[in-house]
Design an enzyme around this catalytic site. Sequence first.
Site, short mmCIF file in Angstrom:
data_model
loop_
_atom_site.label_atom_id
_atom_site.label_comp_id
_atom_site.label_asym_id
_atom_site.label_seq_id
_atom_site.Cartn_x
_atom_site.Cartn_y
_atom_site.Cartn_z
N SER A 136 58.17 105.48 66.99
CA SER A 136 58.20 106.59 66.02
C SER A 136 57.78 107.84 66.78
O SER A 136 57.11 107.75 67.81
CB SER A 136 57.20 106.30 64.91
OG SER A 136 56.95 107.46 64.13
N TYR A 149 48.87 103.54 61.96
CA TYR A 149 50.29 103.70 62.28
C TYR A 149 50.44 104.51 63.56
O TYR A 149 51.18 104.12 64.48
CB TYR A 149 51.02 104.37 61.12
CG TYR A 149 52.53 104.37 61.25
CD1 TYR A 149 53.27 103.23 60.95
CD2 TYR A 149 53.22 105.50 61.68
CE1 TYR A 149 54.66 103.22 61.07
CE2 TYR A 149 54.61 105.50 61.80
CZ TYR A 149 55.32 104.36 61.49
OH TYR A 149 56.70 104.36 61.61
N LYS A 153 51.95 102.95 67.02
CA LYS A 153 53.21 103.45 67.57
C LYS A 153 53.03 104.02 68.98
O LYS A 153 53.93 103.94 69.80
CB LYS A 153 53.83 104.47 66.61
CG LYS A 153 54.30 103.84 65.29
CD LYS A 153 55.38 102.77 65.50
CE LYS A 153 55.96 102.25 64.20
NZ LYS A 153 57.07 101.28 64.41
N1 LIG Z 1 61.40 105.67 57.91
C1 LIG Z 1 60.84 106.50 58.77
O1 LIG Z 1 60.57 107.69 58.47
C2 LIG Z 1 60.48 106.01 60.16
C3 LIG Z 1 60.17 106.96 61.14
C4 LIG Z 1 59.85 106.53 62.41
C5 LIG Z 1 59.86 105.18 62.70
N2 LIG Z 1 60.16 104.26 61.74
C6 LIG Z 1 60.15 102.85 62.11
O2 LIG Z 1 61.43 102.31 61.90
C7 LIG Z 1 61.33 100.90 61.74
C8 LIG Z 1 62.14 100.48 60.54
O3 LIG Z 1 61.55 101.04 59.38
P1 LIG Z 1 62.40 101.59 58.15
O4 LIG Z 1 62.01 103.00 57.94
O5 LIG Z 1 63.82 101.23 58.30
O6 LIG Z 1 61.69 100.79 56.96
P2 LIG Z 1 62.22 99.73 55.91
O7 LIG Z 1 61.03 99.36 55.12
O8 LIG Z 1 63.43 100.24 55.20
O9 LIG Z 1 62.70 98.49 56.80
C9 LIG Z 1 61.78 97.69 57.48
C10 LIG Z 1 62.34 96.27 57.53
O10 LIG Z 1 61.45 95.50 58.34
C11 LIG Z 1 61.22 94.26 57.68
N3 LIG Z 1 59.94 93.71 58.08
C12 LIG Z 1 58.70 94.21 57.82
N4 LIG Z 1 57.77 93.40 58.33
C13 LIG Z 1 58.42 92.39 58.95
C14 LIG Z 1 58.02 91.23 59.64
N5 LIG Z 1 56.73 90.95 59.81
N6 LIG Z 1 58.96 90.43 60.15
C15 LIG Z 1 60.27 90.70 59.99
N7 LIG Z 1 60.73 91.76 59.31
C16 LIG Z 1 59.81 92.58 58.79
C17 LIG Z 1 61.27 94.57 56.19
O11 LIG Z 1 61.53 93.40 55.42
C18 LIG Z 1 62.40 95.61 56.14
O12 LIG Z 1 63.65 94.98 55.95
C19 LIG Z 1 59.83 100.60 61.64
O13 LIG Z 1 59.37 100.14 62.88
C20 LIG Z 1 59.24 101.95 61.31
O14 LIG Z 1 57.90 102.04 61.70
C21 LIG Z 1 60.48 104.65 60.48
#
Ligand SMILES: NC(=O)c1ccc[n+]([C@@H]2O[C@H](COP(=O)([O-])OP(=O)(O)OC[C@H]3O[C@@H](n4cnc5c(N)ncnc54)[C@H](O)[C@@H]3O)[C@@H](O)[C@H]2O)c1
Length: 253
Positions: A136, A149, A153
């Site tokens: 992130s 978080y 990260k």
């Molecule tokens: N959304 C944002 O603004 C953002 C920004 C920067 C980074 N991220 C990162 O992107 C990645 C994806 O997040 P997202 O925003 O798509 O969120 P999201 O909640 O839409 O998707 C996350 C997915 O990960 C799965 N998951 C969670 N814990 C798990 C586990 N222990 N084992 C297997 N699967 C698991 C969930 O079931 C879900 O399908 C994450 O690492 C998040 O930290 C998100």
Amino acid sequence: MQIQNRIVVVTGAASGIGRALAERFAADGAKRVICSDRDAEGAAAVAAAIGGRALTTDVGREADIVALIDTVEGEEGPIDLFCSNAGVAVWGGLQVENEAWTHLFDINVMAHVWAARHLVPRMVARGGGYLLNTASAAGLLTDLDSMPYAVSKHAAVAVSEWLAIKYGEQGLKVSVLCPQGVHTAMTAHGVGANSVDGMMDPAEIAEACVRALAAEAFLVLPHPQVLEYMRRKTGDYDRWLRGMQKLNRRFTA
Ligand SMILES: NC(=O)c1ccc[n+]([C@@H]2O[C@H](COP(=O)([O-])OP(=O)(O)OC[C@H]3O[C@@H](n4cnc5c(N)ncnc54)[C@H](O)[C@@H]3O)[C@@H](O)[C@H]2O)c1
């Protein structure tokens, strides 16, 4: 790396960024897209929609990651690209309980370590492979709403750097995805300061990843502002901290 004819694994593929990656890889002609998630139904739905394969994995458990890698390599073939993308957030600072820190660290940090532990030796032995780790912008800058978080990260970025340095000359490619706010389930309840530069859609994140993979670029920054913020941080850390304090005042006011 071009995606065509590649065997690709995406964790957290049931939703958000992982889902968009899986969809994009399938559209780009991957040989096989493995949609892995702890949400079995969600992963199955995405896999069905793109002609991929769903596998249920809790990436917070090393044994599950071993099983994922063994199943894919045993039944589909060598993994060309492993996208360690699943992640979770917990909001808060000093009051966050130890159990919550540990849980978050297992998923946001150790999952990358475990995937690398069991996959890098195989990739090196066959001359190469690619890891795309989702961190992130919080891993390069910070997250005002969550100390665990932000810290986890940073660690995810550090894991990726370390792997690139230690194994890059043995054929391993590593990229680390560092977006700011993205419209997903994770941000459905608000994003605070992460939204200052605008929210992106998961498909735009997938586009940035495909470009970075093609260029074999380490840092994937869908929000271009993040590079400038990094420069300011390393150029004058104290000034950067004062700027972040100001931003914090604005968002806690
Ligand atoms: N959304 C944002 O603004 C953002 C920004 C920067 C980074 N991220 C990162 O992107 C990645 C994806 O997040 P997202 O925003 O798509 O969120 P999201 O909640 O839409 O998707 C996350 C997915 O990960 C799965 N998951 C969670 N814990 C798990 C586990 N222990 N084992 C297997 N699967 C698991 C969930 O079931 C879900 O399908 C994450 O690492 C998040 O930290 C998100």
